[in-house]
Design a protein around this motif. Structure first.
Motif, PDB file in Angstrom:
ATOM      1  N   LYS A   5       5.178   5.089  -2.693  1.00 55.17           N
ATOM      2  CA  LYS A   5       3.779   5.348  -3.919  1.00 55.17           C
ATOM      3  C   LYS A   5       4.163   3.787  -4.812  1.00 55.17           C
ATOM      4  O   LYS A   5       2.955   2.779  -5.390  1.00 55.17           O
ATOM      5  CB  LYS A   5       3.951   6.437  -4.866  1.00 55.17           C
ATOM      6  CG  LYS A   5       4.134   7.982  -3.793  1.00 55.17           C
ATOM      7  CD  LYS A   5       3.291   8.509  -4.430  1.00 55.17           C
ATOM      8  CE  LYS A   5       3.932  10.152  -3.805  1.00 55.17           C
ATOM      9  NZ  LYS A   5       3.141  11.292  -4.885  1.00 55.17           N
ATOM     10  N   LEU A   6       5.035   3.008  -5.224  1.00 52.93           N
ATOM     11  CA  LEU A   6       5.573   2.172  -5.755  1.00 52.93           C
ATOM     12  C   LEU A   6       4.351   0.732  -4.937  1.00 52.93           C
ATOM     13  O   LEU A   6       4.319   0.144  -5.868  1.00 52.93           O
ATOM     14  CB  LEU A   6       6.579   1.480  -6.283  1.00 52.93           C
ATOM     15  CG  LEU A   6       8.070   2.528  -6.410  1.00 52.93           C
ATOM     16  CD1 LEU A   6       9.079   2.591  -6.342  1.00 52.93           C
ATOM     17  CD2 LEU A   6       7.525   2.764  -7.381  1.00 52.93           C
ATOM     18  N   PHE A   7       4.141   0.966  -3.491  1.00 52.93           N
ATOM     19  CA  PHE A   7       3.837  -0.451  -3.236  1.00 52.93           C
ATOM     20  C   PHE A   7       2.231   0.069  -3.055  1.00 52.93           C
ATOM     21  O   PHE A   7       1.728  -0.371  -2.770  1.00 52.93           O
ATOM     22  CB  PHE A   7       4.497  -0.516  -1.642  1.00 52.93           C
ATOM     23  CG  PHE A   7       5.704  -0.777  -1.474  1.00 52.93           C
ATOM     24  CD1 PHE A   7       6.336  -2.649  -1.572  1.00 52.93           C
ATOM     25  CD2 PHE A   7       6.563  -0.427  -1.383  1.00 52.93           C
ATOM     26  CE1 PHE A   7       6.449  -3.294  -1.522  1.00 52.93           C
ATOM     27  CE2 PHE A   7       8.419  -1.171  -1.053  1.00 52.93           C
ATOM     28  CZ  PHE A   7       8.637  -2.688  -1.341  1.00 52.93           C
ATOM     29  N   LEU A   8       1.522   1.411  -2.614  1.00 55.32           N
ATOM     30  CA  LEU A   8       0.635   1.356  -2.512  1.00 55.32           C
ATOM     31  C   LEU A   8      -0.161   1.817  -4.306  1.00 55.32           C
ATOM     32  O   LEU A   8      -1.248   1.389  -4.491  1.00 55.32           O
ATOM     33  CB  LEU A   8      -0.029   2.787  -2.000  1.00 55.32           C
ATOM     34  CG  LEU A   8       0.804   3.309  -0.650  1.00 55.32           C
ATOM     35  CD1 LEU A   8       0.589   4.458  -0.647  1.00 55.32           C
ATOM     36  CD2 LEU A   8      -0.267   2.829   0.353  1.00 55.32           C
ATOM     37  N   HIS A   9       0.426   1.897  -4.471  1.00 61.77           N
ATOM     38  CA  HIS A   9      -0.154   2.025  -6.138  1.00 61.77           C
ATOM     39  C   HIS A   9       1.115   0.970  -7.896  1.00 61.77           C
ATOM     40  O   HIS A   9       1.574   2.247  -7.841  1.00 61.77           O
ATOM     41  CB  HIS A   9      -0.183   3.355  -7.363  1.00 61.77           C
ATOM     42  CG  HIS A   9      -1.014   4.173  -6.372  1.00 61.77           C
ATOM     43  ND1 HIS A   9      -2.506   3.894  -5.762  1.00 61.77           N
ATOM     44  CD2 HIS A   9      -1.582   5.062  -5.437  1.00 61.77           C
ATOM     45  CE1 HIS A   9      -3.245   5.121  -5.018  1.00 61.77           C
ATOM     46  NE2 HIS A   9      -2.129   5.472  -4.558  1.00 61.77           N
ATOM     47  N   PRO A  10       1.167  -0.689  -7.318  1.00 63.33           N
ATOM     48  CA  PRO A  10       2.308  -0.666  -8.656  1.00 63.33           C
ATOM     49  C   PRO A  10       1.345  -1.240  -9.363  1.00 63.33           C
ATOM     50  O   PRO A  10       0.264  -0.925 -10.249  1.00 63.33           O
ATOM     51  CB  PRO A  10       1.870  -2.311  -7.291  1.00 63.33           C
ATOM     52  CG  PRO A  10       0.255  -2.238  -5.992  1.00 63.33           C
ATOM     53  CD  PRO A  10       0.107  -0.920  -6.505  1.00 63.33           C
ATOM     54  N   GLU A  11       2.237  -1.006 -10.309  1.00 67.06           N
ATOM     55  CA  GLU A  11       2.485  -1.232 -11.482  1.00 67.06           C
ATOM     56  C   GLU A  11       2.337  -2.284 -12.098  1.00 67.06           C
ATOM     57  O   GLU A  11       3.086  -3.656 -12.483  1.00 67.06           O
ATOM     58  CB  GLU A  11       3.469  -0.806 -12.723  1.00 67.06           C
ATOM     59  CG  GLU A  11       3.803   0.363 -12.426  1.00 67.06           C
ATOM     60  CD  GLU A  11       4.691   0.733 -13.436  1.00 67.06           C
ATOM     61  OE1 GLU A  11       5.245   0.264 -13.959  1.00 67.06           O
ATOM     62  OE2 GLU A  11       5.299   2.396 -13.510  1.00 67.06           O
ATOM     63  N   THR A  12       0.503  -3.162 -12.115  1.00 64.08           N
ATOM     64  CA  THR A  12       0.109  -4.813 -11.874  1.00 64.08           C
ATOM     65  C   THR A  12      -1.711  -4.279 -12.211  1.00 64.08           C
ATOM     66  O   THR A  12      -1.957  -3.827 -12.712  1.00 64.08           O
ATOM     67  CB  THR A  12       0.163  -5.452 -10.700  1.00 64.08           C
ATOM     68  OG1 THR A  12      -0.289  -6.914 -11.009  1.00 64.08           O
ATOM     69  CG2 THR A  12      -0.115  -4.833  -9.453  1.00 64.08           C
TER      70      THR A  12
END
Length: 140
Positions: free
Chosen positions: A81-88
């Motif tokens: 999930k960190l790669f699919l929906h990164p905080e950027t």
């Protein structure tokens, strides 16, 4: 007499296994390629929820196909999930590829100096970087 036939058949099979035809090798390599070549007829490209126009979509897929693979980013189980929906604050281009029953999504994140791709196939998530000056400068 039968030993001659059996020997020649075994020799032919061994020779085929040792040096397979190039068409077969090319098919196997494209089947398992991490960064595949996409056909613009089979894809839909969206940016910020809006579909790209036909000529923009063709240009984007051409740039994607011409891009050079740089490196694969390893994803530990549970961190997908960190790669699919990164905080950027970067809005990705989303490429949806539909071939038969297979549905694959590519999320293309273009930052200042690199292009990151996250490939989602069912539950499998793969991340890698590509080098493409055209994708870095692509605007809608």
């Amino acid at each position: 007499m039968t030993w001659v036939w059996v020997g020649s058949i075994l020799f032919f099979i061994l020779k085929l296994l040792m040096s397979p035809p190039s068409a077969l090798v090319a098919w196997v390599l494209t089947k398992f390629a991490l960064h595949p070549k996409l056909d613009s007829k089979d894809v839909t490209v969206t940016f910020n929820g809006k579909h790209l126009k036909e000529e923009e979509k063709n240009r984007f897929t051409d740039y994607f196909n011409e891009a050079n693979f740089l490196k694969k980013h390893y994803i530990f189980p549970g961190n997908e999930k960190l790669f699919l929906h990164p905080e950027t604050n970067v809005t990705p281009f989303v490429i949806n590829v539909k071939k038969g029953k297979k549905d694959v999504n590519f999320f293309v994140y273009s930052t200042d100096n690199q292009v990151d791709v996250v490939k989602q196939d069912k539950k499998k998530v793969i991340s890698y970087s590509i080098n493409s000056e055209n994708l870095l400068n692509f605007t809608v």
